[in-house]
Scaffold this active site. Structure first.
Site, PDB file in Angstrom:
ATOM      1  CE  LYS A  13     -10.076  28.136 -31.806  1.00 51.22           C
ATOM      2  NZ  LYS A  13     -10.755  28.491 -30.580  1.00 51.22           N
ATOM      3  NE  ARG A  88      -6.668  33.150 -29.289  1.00 53.81           N
ATOM      4  CZ  ARG A  88      -6.513  31.876 -28.958  1.00 53.81           C
ATOM      5  NH1 ARG A  88      -5.886  31.051 -29.689  1.00 53.81           N
ATOM      6  NH2 ARG A  88      -6.489  31.485 -27.606  1.00 53.81           N
ATOM      7  NE  ARG A 127     -11.978  22.062 -22.916  1.00 48.76           N
ATOM      8  CZ  ARG A 127     -11.367  22.546 -23.836  1.00 48.76           C
ATOM      9  NH1 ARG A 127     -10.111  23.219 -23.877  1.00 48.76           N
ATOM     10  NH2 ARG A 127     -12.181  22.998 -24.767  1.00 48.76           N
ATOM     11  NE  ARG A 162      -5.650  24.693 -20.947  1.00 47.47           N
ATOM     12  CZ  ARG A 162      -5.909  24.878 -22.279  1.00 47.47           C
ATOM     13  NH1 ARG A 162      -6.272  23.984 -22.853  1.00 47.47           N
ATOM     14  NH2 ARG A 162      -6.205  26.301 -22.783  1.00 47.47           N
ATOM     15  NE  ARG A 173      -8.773  30.733 -22.682  1.00 45.81           N
ATOM     16  CZ  ARG A 173      -8.920  29.446 -22.500  1.00 45.81           C
ATOM     17  NH1 ARG A 173      -9.376  28.624 -21.623  1.00 45.81           N
ATOM     18  NH2 ARG A 173      -8.671  28.701 -23.963  1.00 45.81           N
TER      19      ARG A 173
HETATM   20  P1  AMP Z   1      -5.839  28.161 -26.781  1.00 43.47           P
HETATM   21  O1  AMP Z   1      -5.288  26.802 -26.496  1.00 43.47           O
HETATM   22  O2  AMP Z   1      -5.671  28.253 -28.234  1.00 43.47           O
HETATM   23  O3  AMP Z   1      -7.080  28.639 -26.163  1.00 43.47           O
HETATM   24  O4  AMP Z   1      -4.509  28.970 -26.358  1.00 43.47           O
HETATM   25  C1  AMP Z   1      -4.185  29.361 -25.030  1.00 43.47           C
HETATM   26  C2  AMP Z   1      -3.720  30.590 -24.548  1.00 43.47           C
HETATM   27  O5  AMP Z   1      -2.484  30.482 -25.358  1.00 43.47           O
HETATM   28  C3  AMP Z   1      -4.322  31.872 -25.218  1.00 43.47           C
HETATM   29  O6  AMP Z   1      -5.168  31.937 -23.985  1.00 43.47           O
HETATM   30  C4  AMP Z   1      -3.249  32.699 -25.230  1.00 43.47           C
HETATM   31  O7  AMP Z   1      -2.617  33.194 -24.016  1.00 43.47           O
HETATM   32  C5  AMP Z   1      -1.977  31.970 -25.976  1.00 43.47           C
HETATM   33  N1  AMP Z   1      -2.259  31.896 -27.302  1.00 43.47           N
HETATM   34  C6  AMP Z   1      -2.585  30.735 -28.069  1.00 43.47           C
HETATM   35  N2  AMP Z   1      -2.398  31.267 -29.667  1.00 43.47           N
HETATM   36  C7  AMP Z   1      -2.384  32.378 -29.681  1.00 43.47           C
HETATM   37  C8  AMP Z   1      -2.192  33.465 -30.533  1.00 43.47           C
HETATM   38  N3  AMP Z   1      -2.314  33.117 -32.008  1.00 43.47           N
HETATM   39  N4  AMP Z   1      -1.891  34.568 -30.189  1.00 43.47           N
HETATM   40  C9  AMP Z   1      -1.649  35.176 -28.912  1.00 43.47           C
HETATM   41  N5  AMP Z   1      -1.705  34.159 -27.983  1.00 43.47           N
HETATM   42  C10 AMP Z   1      -2.255  33.019 -28.362  1.00 43.47           C
END
Ligand code: AMP
Length: 214
Positions: A13, A88, A127, A162, A173
Protein backbone atom coordinates in the site's frame (compact mmCIF):
# COMPACT_ATOMS: atom_id res chain seq x y z
CA UNK A 1 -9.70 11.36 -6.47
CA UNK A 2 -10.48 10.22 -2.93
CA UNK A 3 -9.06 6.75 -2.53
CA UNK A 4 -8.81 4.08 0.18
CA UNK A 5 -6.08 1.45 -0.17
CA UNK A 6 -7.05 -1.87 1.37
CA UNK A 7 -4.65 -4.74 1.92
CA UNK A 8 -2.71 -6.58 4.59
CA UNK A 9 0.51 -5.15 6.05
CA UNK A 10 3.21 -5.75 3.44
CA UNK A 11 0.76 -5.79 0.52
CA UNK A 12 2.46 -2.73 -0.96
CA UNK A 13 0.00 0.00 0.00
CA UNK A 14 2.77 2.44 0.96
CA UNK A 15 4.74 1.93 -2.25
CA UNK A 16 1.64 2.27 -4.41
CA UNK A 17 0.47 5.32 -2.45
CA UNK A 18 3.79 7.10 -3.08
CA UNK A 19 3.54 6.34 -6.79
CA UNK A 20 -0.05 7.61 -6.99
CA UNK A 21 0.82 10.68 -4.97
CA UNK A 22 3.31 11.69 -7.68
CA UNK A 23 0.96 10.81 -10.52
CA UNK A 24 -2.09 12.65 -9.24
CA UNK A 25 -0.48 15.29 -6.94
CA UNK A 26 -2.63 14.29 -3.99
CA UNK A 27 -1.30 13.40 -0.53
CA UNK A 28 -0.69 9.93 0.87
CA UNK A 29 -2.19 9.80 4.34
CA UNK A 30 -0.60 6.94 6.23
CA UNK A 31 -1.83 6.54 9.79
CA UNK A 32 1.15 4.25 10.45
CA UNK A 33 3.60 7.00 9.39
CA UNK A 34 1.74 9.64 11.40
CA UNK A 35 1.80 7.40 14.50
CA UNK A 36 5.48 6.48 14.10
CA UNK A 37 6.37 10.17 13.87
CA UNK A 38 4.29 10.87 17.01
CA UNK A 39 6.07 8.07 18.89
CA UNK A 40 9.45 9.45 17.85
CA UNK A 41 8.51 12.96 18.94
CA UNK A 42 7.08 11.69 22.23
CA UNK A 43 3.75 13.53 21.80
CA UNK A 44 0.65 12.54 23.82
CA UNK A 45 -0.67 10.60 20.82
CA UNK A 46 2.70 8.86 20.47
CA UNK A 47 2.69 7.85 24.13
CA UNK A 48 -0.83 6.44 23.80
CA UNK A 49 0.02 4.52 20.63
CA UNK A 50 3.49 3.11 21.33
CA UNK A 51 2.68 -0.08 23.23
CA UNK A 52 -0.13 -1.11 20.86
CA UNK A 53 2.16 -0.63 17.88
CA UNK A 54 5.04 -2.63 19.36
CA UNK A 55 2.71 -5.58 19.88
CA UNK A 56 1.22 -5.28 16.41
CA UNK A 57 -2.18 -4.41 17.89
CA UNK A 58 -4.46 -1.70 16.59
CA UNK A 59 -4.32 1.68 18.28
CA UNK A 60 -7.75 2.60 19.78
CA UNK A 61 -10.21 4.07 17.28
CA UNK A 62 -10.65 7.37 19.15
CA UNK A 63 -6.93 8.16 18.79
CA UNK A 64 -6.99 7.38 15.08
CA UNK A 65 -10.23 9.21 14.39
CA UNK A 66 -8.91 12.35 16.09
CA UNK A 67 -5.87 12.28 13.81
CA UNK A 68 -7.95 11.73 10.67
CA UNK A 69 -10.52 14.39 11.44
CA UNK A 70 -7.75 16.99 11.55
CA UNK A 71 -5.73 15.59 8.64
CA UNK A 72 -8.54 15.33 6.08
CA UNK A 73 -9.43 18.97 6.55
CA UNK A 74 -5.96 20.22 5.64
CA UNK A 75 -5.68 22.25 2.45
CA UNK A 76 -3.63 19.66 0.59
CA UNK A 77 -6.64 17.30 0.57
CA UNK A 78 -8.70 19.71 -1.53
CA UNK A 79 -8.14 17.76 -4.77
CA UNK A 80 -8.10 14.31 -3.26
CA UNK A 81 -6.24 11.95 -0.91
CA UNK A 82 -4.93 8.43 -0.68
CA UNK A 83 -5.72 6.69 2.60
CA UNK A 84 -3.05 4.13 3.45
CA UNK A 85 -3.71 2.06 6.58
CA UNK A 86 -7.01 3.69 7.44
CA UNK A 87 -9.76 2.61 7.93
CA UNK A 88 -8.65 -0.60 9.64
CA UNK A 89 -11.94 -1.66 11.25
CA UNK A 90 -15.64 -1.46 10.39
CA UNK A 91 -16.23 1.18 13.11
CA UNK A 92 -13.40 3.27 11.60
CA UNK A 93 -14.98 2.92 8.14
CA UNK A 94 -18.35 4.00 9.49
CA UNK A 95 -16.77 6.94 11.29
CA UNK A 96 -14.96 7.89 8.07
CA UNK A 97 -18.26 7.87 6.16
CA UNK A 98 -19.78 10.25 8.72
CA UNK A 99 -16.73 12.50 8.76
CA UNK A 100 -16.72 12.75 4.96
CA UNK A 101 -20.39 13.75 4.94
CA UNK A 102 -19.61 16.46 7.51
CA UNK A 103 -16.77 17.89 5.44
CA UNK A 104 -18.64 17.48 2.11
CA UNK A 105 -16.38 14.89 0.54
CA UNK A 106 -16.95 11.37 -0.70
CA UNK A 107 -14.90 8.31 -1.48
CA UNK A 108 -14.42 7.37 -5.12
CA UNK A 109 -12.84 3.97 -4.71
CA UNK A 110 -11.47 1.32 -2.34
CA UNK A 111 -8.61 -0.45 -4.06
CA UNK A 112 -7.94 -3.92 -2.66
CA UNK A 113 -4.37 -5.27 -2.85
CA UNK A 114 -4.31 -9.03 -2.41
CA UNK A 115 -0.99 -10.76 -1.77
CA UNK A 116 -0.50 -14.37 -0.51
CA UNK A 117 0.29 -14.59 3.22
CA UNK A 118 3.64 -16.40 2.72
CA UNK A 119 4.84 -13.47 0.57
CA UNK A 120 3.64 -10.95 3.16
CA UNK A 121 5.65 -12.66 5.92
CA UNK A 122 8.79 -12.76 3.76
CA UNK A 123 8.40 -9.11 2.79
CA UNK A 124 7.73 -7.79 6.28
CA UNK A 125 10.01 -9.91 8.45
CA UNK A 126 12.86 -9.30 5.97
CA UNK A 127 12.28 -5.57 5.84
CA UNK A 128 14.91 -3.19 7.20
CA UNK A 129 14.41 0.56 7.41
CA UNK A 130 16.99 3.33 7.53
CA UNK A 131 17.07 4.70 11.08
CA UNK A 132 17.57 8.29 9.88
CA UNK A 133 14.09 9.87 10.25
CA UNK A 134 14.73 12.14 7.25
CA UNK A 135 15.59 9.16 5.03
CA UNK A 136 13.64 6.04 6.08
CA UNK A 137 14.74 4.17 2.95
CA UNK A 138 13.44 0.61 2.90
CA UNK A 139 15.51 -2.51 2.18
CA UNK A 140 14.83 -6.24 2.34
CA UNK A 141 17.36 -8.86 3.39
CA UNK A 142 16.08 -11.23 0.66
CA UNK A 143 15.05 -8.99 -2.24
CA UNK A 144 16.94 -5.72 -1.82
CA UNK A 145 19.79 -5.90 0.71
CA UNK A 146 21.82 -2.75 1.40
CA UNK A 147 25.11 -2.71 -0.55
CA UNK A 148 27.05 -2.59 2.74
CA UNK A 149 25.43 -4.84 5.33
CA UNK A 150 23.52 -2.88 7.96
CA UNK A 151 24.09 0.52 6.31
CA UNK A 152 21.74 2.66 4.27
CA UNK A 153 22.77 2.99 0.59
CA UNK A 154 21.49 6.56 0.52
CA UNK A 155 22.67 8.23 3.73
CA UNK A 156 24.95 5.65 5.38
CA UNK A 157 23.02 5.49 8.66
CA UNK A 158 22.29 2.09 10.24
CA UNK A 159 19.33 0.16 8.84
CA UNK A 160 17.19 -1.45 11.53
CA UNK A 161 14.29 -3.87 11.95
CA UNK A 162 11.17 -2.07 13.17
CA UNK A 163 9.79 -3.40 16.48
CA UNK A 164 6.60 -4.44 14.71
CA UNK A 165 8.45 -6.26 11.92
CA UNK A 166 9.90 -9.14 13.94
CA UNK A 167 8.45 -12.47 12.80
CA UNK A 168 6.29 -12.71 15.92
CA UNK A 169 4.86 -9.19 15.55
CA UNK A 170 4.30 -9.73 11.81
CA UNK A 171 2.22 -12.88 12.44
CA UNK A 172 0.21 -10.98 15.03
CA UNK A 173 -0.40 -8.08 12.63
CA UNK A 174 -1.61 -10.48 9.93
CA UNK A 175 -4.00 -12.14 12.41
CA UNK A 176 -5.31 -8.69 13.38
CA UNK A 177 -5.71 -7.86 9.68
CA UNK A 178 -7.70 -11.05 8.99
CA UNK A 179 -9.99 -10.53 11.98
CA UNK A 180 -10.54 -6.77 11.95
CA UNK A 181 -9.59 -5.29 8.57
CA UNK A 182 -10.48 -7.94 5.96
CA UNK A 183 -14.24 -7.41 6.63
CA UNK A 184 -13.80 -3.99 5.00
CA UNK A 185 -13.60 -5.75 1.63
CA UNK A 186 -17.27 -6.71 1.93
CA UNK A 187 -18.11 -3.33 3.44
CA UNK A 188 -16.83 -1.41 0.42
CA UNK A 189 -18.06 -4.02 -2.03
CA UNK A 190 -21.56 -3.48 -0.62
CA UNK A 191 -21.21 0.22 -1.34
CA UNK A 192 -20.11 -0.45 -4.92
CA UNK A 193 -16.70 1.13 -4.28
CA UNK A 194 -14.43 -1.94 -4.29
CA UNK A 195 -11.91 -2.48 -7.08
CA UNK A 196 -9.70 -5.58 -7.32
CA UNK A 197 -6.70 -5.02 -9.60
CA UNK A 198 -5.87 -8.75 -9.48
CA UNK A 199 -2.16 -7.85 -9.51
CA UNK A 200 0.52 -7.66 -6.83
CA UNK A 201 3.18 -5.45 -8.41
CA UNK A 202 2.89 -1.67 -8.10
CA UNK A 203 3.41 -0.97 -11.82
CA UNK A 204 0.74 -3.51 -12.83
CA UNK A 205 -1.71 -1.86 -10.45
CA UNK A 206 -0.86 1.56 -11.90
CA UNK A 207 -1.70 0.26 -15.39
CA UNK A 208 -5.00 -1.16 -14.08
CA UNK A 209 -5.89 2.15 -12.43
CA UNK A 210 -5.10 4.21 -15.52
CA UNK A 211 -7.37 1.93 -17.51
CA UNK A 212 -10.37 2.18 -15.16
CA UNK A 213 -9.96 5.93 -14.68
CA UNK A 214 -9.96 6.66 -18.39
P1 AMP B 1 1.12 0.42 9.25
O1 AMP B 1 2.39 1.15 8.97
O2 AMP B 1 -0.06 0.95 8.51
O3 AMP B 1 1.25 -1.08 9.12
O4 AMP B 1 0.79 0.71 10.80
C1 AMP B 1 1.68 0.36 11.83
C2 AMP B 1 0.92 0.22 13.13
O5 AMP B 1 0.28 1.47 13.45
C3 AMP B 1 -0.20 -0.81 13.12
O6 AMP B 1 0.26 -2.12 13.39
C4 AMP B 1 -1.09 -0.27 14.24
O7 AMP B 1 -0.54 -0.56 15.52
C5 AMP B 1 -1.00 1.24 14.05
N1 AMP B 1 -2.05 1.74 13.12
C6 AMP B 1 -1.86 2.30 11.89
N2 AMP B 1 -3.02 2.66 11.34
C7 AMP B 1 -3.98 2.31 12.22
C8 AMP B 1 -5.40 2.41 12.24
N3 AMP B 1 -6.10 2.94 11.20
N4 AMP B 1 -6.06 1.95 13.33
C9 AMP B 1 -5.41 1.44 14.38
N5 AMP B 1 -4.07 1.30 14.44
C10 AMP B 1 -3.35 1.74 13.37
Amino acid sequence: MNLVLLGAPGAGKGTLAKRLMEMYSIPQISTGDILRAAVKEGTDIGKKAEEYMKRGDLVPDEVILGIMEERLQKKDCANGFILDGFPRTIPQAEALDKLLVRISKKLDMALNLEVPESVLIQRLAGRRTCSNPDCQAIFNVSFKPPKVEGKCDICGNPVVQRDDETEEAVKHRLKTYNEKTAPLIDYYSGKGLLKNPGATETEEIVVYLKKILK
